[in-house]
Write an enzyme that holds these catalytic residues in place. Structure first.
Site, PDB file in Angstrom:
ATOM      1  N   GLY A  45     -12.436   0.311   3.144  1.00 16.34           N
ATOM      2  CA  GLY A  45     -12.884   0.697   4.486  1.00 16.34           C
ATOM      3  C   GLY A  45     -14.350   0.341   4.722  1.00 16.34           C
ATOM      4  N   CYS A  46     -15.170   0.555   3.712  1.00 17.40           N
ATOM      5  CA  CYS A  46     -16.606   0.283   3.840  1.00 17.40           C
ATOM      6  C   CYS A  46     -16.872  -1.215   3.934  1.00 17.40           C
ATOM      7  CB  CYS A  46     -17.368   0.899   2.673  1.00 17.40           C
ATOM      8  SG  CYS A  46     -17.205   2.701   2.628  1.00 17.40           S
ATOM      9  N   THR A  47     -16.079  -2.006   3.218  1.00 15.63           N
ATOM     10  CA  THR A  47     -16.217  -3.461   3.290  1.00 15.63           C
ATOM     11  C   THR A  47     -15.809  -3.957   4.671  1.00 15.63           C
ATOM     12  OG1 THR A  47     -15.870  -3.676   0.910  1.00 15.63           O
ATOM     13  CG2 THR A  47     -15.477  -5.642   2.253  1.00 15.63           C
TER      14      THR A  47
END
EC number: 1.11.1.24
Length: 157
Positions: A45-47
């Site tokens: 998700g952060c990527t």
């Protein structure tokens, strides 16, 4: 539930940045800043979120906006994240969660029945005077960056 930060001025908290400098949000007076908090470098998700900010970076730059990401990861982790995904913006290492606590995004989370403290994915728009003018908490990644851009276009239009 976190209180709204809208209307408050950013704190003068200095953190190590991915460019090797110590940076505070107050250093960016005179321009709009999109400050986004995310849980961890290199996670799916952060990527996706970081790459969305990267892919829309030119438009944000045209609007005069500086993008800054913050997570509890250290500078070395941030530098690898930036290199791997060609991120064109600063990442701050909030290893002691000083900024995250100030913005009330260091919260109790639950996963697989376990409770732990972590970052609640959140984004803040800071105006050129250093005042928070918009916030999103518990951000869902899909379409979020476009929503941020629409909001800034309204503010600057």
């Amino acid at each position: 539930m976190a209180e709204t930060m809208v209307g408050q001025f950013v704190p003068d908290i200095r953190l190590p940045a991915s460019n090797g400098e110590e940076v505070a949000l107050t250093d960016f007076k005179g321009q709009f800043v999109v400050l986004y908090f995310y849980p961890k470098d290199m996670t799916p998700g952060c990527t996706t979120e970081a790459c969305d900010f990267r892919d829309h970076h030119q438009r944000l730059k045209e609007l005069g906006v500086k993008v800054i990401g913050v997570s509890p990861d250290d500078v070395k982790s941030h530098q690898k994240f930036i290199e791997k995904h060609h991120l064109p913006f600063l990442l701050l290492a909030d290893t002691e969660q000083r900024l995250a606590r100030h913005f009330q995004v260091w919260t109790l989370k639950k996963m697989f029945g376990k409770e732990y403290m972590g970052i609640e994915r959140s984004t803040f728009v800071i105006d050129p005077e250093g005042k928070i003018v918009k916030e999103w908490r518990k951000v869902k990644v899909k379409g979020h960056v476009q929503e941020v851009i629409r909001n800034i276009e309204q503010l600057t239009g």
